[in-house]
Scaffold this active site. Structure first.
Site, PDB file in Angstrom:
ATOM      1  N   ALA A  67       0.850  -1.187   0.000  1.00  0.00           N
ATOM      2  CA  ALA A  67       0.000   0.000   0.000  1.00  0.00           C
ATOM      3  C   ALA A  67       0.882   1.230   0.000  1.00  0.00           C
ATOM      4  CB  ALA A  67      -0.906  -0.002   1.228  1.00  0.00           C
ATOM      5  N   GLU A  83       2.820   1.639  -6.368  1.00  0.00           N
ATOM      6  CA  GLU A  83       3.165   1.040  -5.081  1.00  0.00           C
ATOM      7  C   GLU A  83       3.367  -0.468  -5.182  1.00  0.00           C
ATOM      8  OE1 GLU A  83       4.028   2.373  -2.218  1.00  0.00           O
ATOM      9  OE2 GLU A  83       3.653   4.434  -2.834  1.00  0.00           O
ATOM     10  N   GLU A 130      13.111   5.719   1.605  1.00  0.00           N
ATOM     11  CA  GLU A 130      14.233   5.563   2.538  1.00  0.00           C
ATOM     12  C   GLU A 130      13.798   5.108   3.929  1.00  0.00           C
ATOM     13  OE1 GLU A 130      15.303   9.738   4.743  1.00  0.00           O
ATOM     14  OE2 GLU A 130      16.214   9.401   2.799  1.00  0.00           O
TER      15      GLU A 130
END
Length: 171
Positions: A67, A83, A130
């Site tokens: 998601a 995604e 990140e």
């Protein structure tokens, strides 16, 4: 008129005066969120692709469906395709919309758009953010449901998307 208290990435904490249906006026604080896409990827072998992801807010690993947050102006379908590939390394030739859920309506305006992804192809183009640490996992529907029953899966968007796909007959 709303006042932004804090913002981070595409999310903002705002405060505003709201008149309730009973005529009372309150000061309400809302987390403004651009929305998200939740994807239930189904392989040709009828396995469900999940992500085992470290969640810094909880300081623990969660097993959940892929998601992600929609970018400003992005449609939920585009977000779902992006995604899915970023988090799992799969692309889908078929995305079936299941509607939406409102996970935190008491204090957040986020809407999560649910999809079933089929006809998957492995691209290996992972592109995690990140702050994401992700491992890809494949489970049968029965294994996934057992993990929900056992309390090993507690993620509400995963449970909601699986339930909706099951009720609609897609799995």
């Amino acid at each position: 008129m709303s006042k932004t208290i804090h913002s981070w990435k595409t999310i903002a904490l705002t405060e505003e005066e709201v008149q309730l249906p009973n005529g009372h006026t309150i000061t309400h604080t809302t987390i403004e969120h651009p929305g998200a896409a939740v994807i239930l990827p189904v392989t040709a072998q009828n396995k469900i692709v999940l992500v085992h992801q470290f969640r810094p807010s909880l300081k623990k690993w969660l097993l959940e469906l892929p998601a992600g947050t929609m970018e400003r102006g992005e449609c939920s379908l585009t977000c779902a395709h992006r995604e899915l590939e970023e988090e799992t390394g799969y692309s889908a030739n078929e995305m079936i919309a299941l509607g939406s859920v409102t996970p935190l309506a008491g204090f957040c305006d986020e809407i999560q758009y649910l999809y079933v992804a089929k006809q998957l192809s492995k691209t290996n183009r992972l592109g995690c953010d990140e702050d994401e640490v992700i491992e890809v996992v494949e489970l049968s529907v029965q294994q996934l449901e057992q993990k929900i029953i056992n309390g090993d899966i507690t993620d509400s968007k995963t449970i909601a998307c699986l339930s909706k796909a099951r009720l609609c007959g897609y799995i």
